[in-house]
Design an enzyme around this catalytic site. Structure first.
Site, PDB file in Angstrom:
ATOM      1  N   GLN A  91       0.843  -1.185   0.000  1.00  0.00           N
ATOM      2  CA  GLN A  91       0.000   0.000   0.000  1.00  0.00           C
ATOM      3  C   GLN A  91       0.880   1.238   0.000  1.00  0.00           C
ATOM      4  O   GLN A  91       2.098   1.158   0.202  1.00  0.00           O
ATOM      5  CB  GLN A  91      -0.905   0.004   1.234  1.00  0.00           C
ATOM      6  CG  GLN A  91      -0.129  -0.038   2.540  1.00  0.00           C
ATOM      7  CD  GLN A  91      -0.957  -0.469   3.713  1.00  0.00           C
ATOM      8  OE1 GLN A  91      -2.180  -0.427   3.695  1.00  0.00           O
ATOM      9  NE2 GLN A  91      -0.301  -0.896   4.791  1.00  0.00           N
ATOM     10  N   HIS A 103      -8.343   3.905  19.993  1.00  0.00           N
ATOM     11  CA  HIS A 103      -7.697   2.657  20.410  1.00  0.00           C
ATOM     12  C   HIS A 103      -8.073   2.270  21.835  1.00  0.00           C
ATOM     13  O   HIS A 103      -8.122   1.085  22.169  1.00  0.00           O
ATOM     14  CB  HIS A 103      -6.177   2.778  20.241  1.00  0.00           C
ATOM     15  CG  HIS A 103      -5.756   2.771  18.807  1.00  0.00           C
ATOM     16  ND1 HIS A 103      -5.427   3.914  18.124  1.00  0.00           N
ATOM     17  CD2 HIS A 103      -5.651   1.760  17.906  1.00  0.00           C
ATOM     18  CE1 HIS A 103      -5.115   3.604  16.875  1.00  0.00           C
ATOM     19  NE2 HIS A 103      -5.240   2.311  16.721  1.00  0.00           N
ATOM     20  N   ASP A 145       0.892  -0.074  12.822  1.00  0.00           N
ATOM     21  CA  ASP A 145       1.359   1.231  13.284  1.00  0.00           C
ATOM     22  C   ASP A 145       1.768   1.220  14.749  1.00  0.00           C
ATOM     23  O   ASP A 145       2.378   2.165  15.243  1.00  0.00           O
ATOM     24  CB  ASP A 145       0.285   2.293  13.058  1.00  0.00           C
ATOM     25  CG  ASP A 145      -1.090   1.868  13.565  1.00  0.00           C
ATOM     26  OD1 ASP A 145      -1.157   1.190  14.610  1.00  0.00           O
ATOM     27  OD2 ASP A 145      -2.096   2.200  12.911  1.00  0.00           O
ATOM     28  N   GLU A 170       0.765  -8.354  11.026  1.00  0.00           N
ATOM     29  CA  GLU A 170       0.596  -7.249  10.080  1.00  0.00           C
ATOM     30  C   GLU A 170       1.146  -7.680   8.718  1.00  0.00           C
ATOM     31  O   GLU A 170       2.282  -8.145   8.626  1.00  0.00           O
ATOM     32  CB  GLU A 170       1.351  -6.009  10.581  1.00  0.00           C
ATOM     33  CG  GLU A 170       1.525  -4.897   9.574  1.00  0.00           C
ATOM     34  CD  GLU A 170       0.208  -4.329   9.075  1.00  0.00           C
ATOM     35  OE1 GLU A 170       0.045  -4.230   7.843  1.00  0.00           O
ATOM     36  OE2 GLU A 170      -0.660  -3.984   9.911  1.00  0.00           O
ATOM     37  N   ASP A 222      -0.560 -12.693   6.694  1.00  0.00           N
ATOM     38  CA  ASP A 222      -1.977 -12.425   6.500  1.00  0.00           C
ATOM     39  C   ASP A 222      -2.741 -12.908   7.728  1.00  0.00           C
ATOM     40  O   ASP A 222      -2.457 -13.984   8.277  1.00  0.00           O
ATOM     41  CB  ASP A 222      -2.464 -13.146   5.246  1.00  0.00           C
ATOM     42  CG  ASP A 222      -3.958 -13.027   5.059  1.00  0.00           C
ATOM     43  OD1 ASP A 222      -4.418 -11.932   4.708  1.00  0.00           O
ATOM     44  OD2 ASP A 222      -4.656 -14.036   5.284  1.00  0.00           O
ATOM     45  N   ALA A 223      -3.715 -12.119   8.170  1.00  0.00           N
ATOM     46  CA  ALA A 223      -4.445 -12.447   9.400  1.00  0.00           C
ATOM     47  C   ALA A 223      -5.176 -13.782   9.286  1.00  0.00           C
ATOM     48  O   ALA A 223      -5.166 -14.591  10.231  1.00  0.00           O
ATOM     49  CB  ALA A 223      -5.430 -11.330   9.737  1.00  0.00           C
ATOM     50  N   ASP A 263      -7.919  -5.217  14.605  1.00  0.00           N
ATOM     51  CA  ASP A 263      -7.709  -3.807  14.241  1.00  0.00           C
ATOM     52  C   ASP A 263      -7.466  -3.745  12.736  1.00  0.00           C
ATOM     53  O   ASP A 263      -6.368  -3.483  12.263  1.00  0.00           O
ATOM     54  CB  ASP A 263      -6.511  -3.251  15.014  1.00  0.00           C
ATOM     55  CG  ASP A 263      -6.340  -1.757  14.823  1.00  0.00           C
ATOM     56  OD1 ASP A 263      -7.316  -1.095  14.413  1.00  0.00           O
ATOM     57  OD2 ASP A 263      -5.234  -1.249  15.063  1.00  0.00           O
TER      58      ASP A 263
END
Length: 541
Positions: A274, A306, A328, A348, A382-383, A401
């Site tokens: 991205q 959060h 992040d 992530e 990958d989740a 998240d």
């Protein structure tokens, strides 16, 4: 009506003799087929560039791809019909079409970005400017691409007449192979090494050179002296425009980013997954994090978001925590404020984002340098894949998240299968928390996520945080930002987990049966956009 044969203009005799070529006929046919190959590759690059840019600027890649592909295919048919009128001037017509296609296709990315950056926030009739321009470019490029093949077919027949079936087979074979090469070159070569703007401009230059070399080199004797000079000057002008645009592409992109993100842009990188943009974060200015053009976290309200995401889930057992997304480090910072948390697995998919979260002074300060905490175990994965390999009962808390459920690329992460895997990974008494988008702005998506969780065997406690544009994936334009954000706290079984809501700022509010009834009509018979019907359960009230 479609004619079987286009009539020649009055006074123009049909071609009966082969064209005089500077090379042997076999070599001439090969060069025409090479031009077919190059033109097909360029045409597909324009198509993919429009899809990629529209998905980045507007969102919902399925819708943008459908619009671009359907409009272009329709326009190609119209362009093929229109090209019959140019058959008796095939060489000159093909040269002119390649110059026009190079300018339109090559400059399309810049034009789309300019309209999005400088008029996207005007509102009113200008709000749909990028969408209208996308359709216009798809139509124009489709018309020009559709006109190429009939004219190339005519040119190859001018070299040596053959049966129609053989000519069609030769031209279409070169066309389809060129499309394959263009389709593979765009994501693997052009996009990562040149970027979208420069890749489109370079493709336009290739179009001009290929068309000009064929017409002025191979078929120059079919052109008058005036036509040759006109095409030469027009081609050189087009190359000059494309070269100037390429030289200014970096400055243009910086100016457009400032128009979209503000004057405080410090970092703008494409990670391979991205585009990541950081604005502010130094000199006392709040930091804003944008992922693919969407505001993922704002320094002015990220703590509140959060806190609302993490704290209710950690009100029970929370020794072992799985954090899906959140590269992040902001959600991880909130989790690790609890000293009795022993381990946090952070999953992530974008390694570039986690590197920035470690090293960028603004972002690392905002996340409290959380990557230095030995309890945090980051992984690039990958989740969904991670959950498939996770042992049963491995975690006390799972925090999702993840990108907004309205973003097409993330819909698999809101499916019944995904939640089933999350349930298996939870220990007895474990909890799952999911952010599910704004309740007031997109109630159908929110309640669909809730019903999907229930179908996966969870009992849910929905809640929302009102009063400010909190949460990820909201519009960078404050006037369009949602004024609340919805969450779902879930636990396996039939009993919803108790909801304890604390923190600063506007008080989170539990959603009750009255809220369900109010949203019933909006939520009925709907689903999260882009999810296959088999993966989710529609709300039933």
């Amino acid at each position: 009506m479609i004619d079987p044969h286009a009539p020649a203009p009055p006074g123009v005799p049909p071609w009966t003799a082969p064209v005089r070529l500077p090379v042997r006929p076999g070599t001439g046919r090969f060069l025409v087929l090479v031009c077919v190959f190059v033109c097909a590759a360029c045409g597909l690059v324009y198509e993919l560039e429009l899809v990629a840019f529209a998905s980045y600027l507007i969102g919902d890649s399925v819708t943008q791809a459908s619009v671009v592909l359907s409009v272009m295919v329709f326009a190609m048919g119209i362009g093929s019909l229109a090209a019959k009128r140019l058959r008796w001037h095939a060489a000159a017509g093909f040269g002119a079409i390649e110059i026009a296609l190079a300018l339109v296709g090559g400059c399309s990315a810049m034009a789309l970005y300019a309209v999005f950056a400088w008029t996207g926030g005007w509102g009113g009739i200008w709000a749909d400017g990028p969408r209208c321009l996308l359709v216009a470019f798809s139509l124009a490029i489709g018309l020009l691409v559709g006109a190429e093949v009939p004219l190339l077919m005519e040119l190859i027949q001018r070299i040596r007449r053959q049966d129609a079936g053989g000519a069609v087979a030769d031209v279409f074979a070169a066309d389809y192979v060129g499309a394959l090469v263009g389709g593979l070159a765009f994501p693997f070569l052009l996009l990562p090494f040149l970027g979208q703007l420069t890749a489109a401009l370079l493709t336009g230059a290739v179009n001009v050179i290929a068309g000009g070399a064929l017409v002025l080199g191979l078929f120059r004797r079919d052109l008058s002296r005036r036509a040759r000079w006109t095409l030469l000057l027009a081609g050189l002008t087009a190359l000059g425009v494309l070269a100037a645009a390429a030289a200014l592409a970096d400055d243009f992109e910086r100016a457009a980013r400032h128009a979209v993100y503000g004057k405080d842009v410090r970092v703008a990188v494409r990670t391979g997954v991205q585009e990541v943009v950081l604005a502010g974060g130094t000199g006392g200015r709040p930091l804003d994090l944008f992922l693919d053009g969407r505001l993922r976290a704002g320094g002015g309200d990220e703590r509140r978001y959060h806190e609302a995401l993490v704290e209710p889930a950690l009100s029970g057992p929370h020794t072992r925590v799985l954090l899906l997304g959140g590269g992040d480090g902001l959600a991880a910072h909130e989790v690790l404020r609890h000293r009795d948390v022993r381990r946090v697995d952070l999953v992530e998919p974008d390694a570039g984002l986690t590197r920035l979260a470690r090293r960028d002074p603004g972002l690392s300060a905002l996340n409290g340098h959380v990557y230095d905490d030995p309890r945090l175990r980051p992984a690039t994965a990958d989740a969904l894949t991670w959950l498939r390999g996770a042992p049963a009962g491995a975690y006390d808390v799972v925090i999702a998240d993840l990108p907004d459920p309205g973003v097409t690329a993330s819909t698999k992460l809101y499916s019944q299968e995904f939640y089933g895997l999350a349930r298996r990974a939870l220990a007895t008494g474990g909890r799952l928390v999911v952010h599910a988008g704004p309740v007031t702005g997109r109630p159908r998506a929110f309640w669909t996520v809730a019903s999907t969780l229930r179908a996966a065997g969870f009992a849910t406690a929905p809640y929302r945080v009102p009063g400010f544009p909190a949460g990820p994936d909201r519009s960078a334009d404050a006037s369009r930002a949602p004024q609340d954000w919805g969450f779902l706290l879930a636990a396996p079984g039939a009993t919803a987990p108790p909801l304890r809501l604390t923190g600063e700022g506007p008080a989170p509010r539990t959603l009750t049966g009255d809220d369900l009834a109010a949203d019933a009509r909006a939520a009925a018979a709907t689903r999260v956009r882009g999810l296959p019907a088999s993966t989710l359960v529609h709300p039933r009230y």
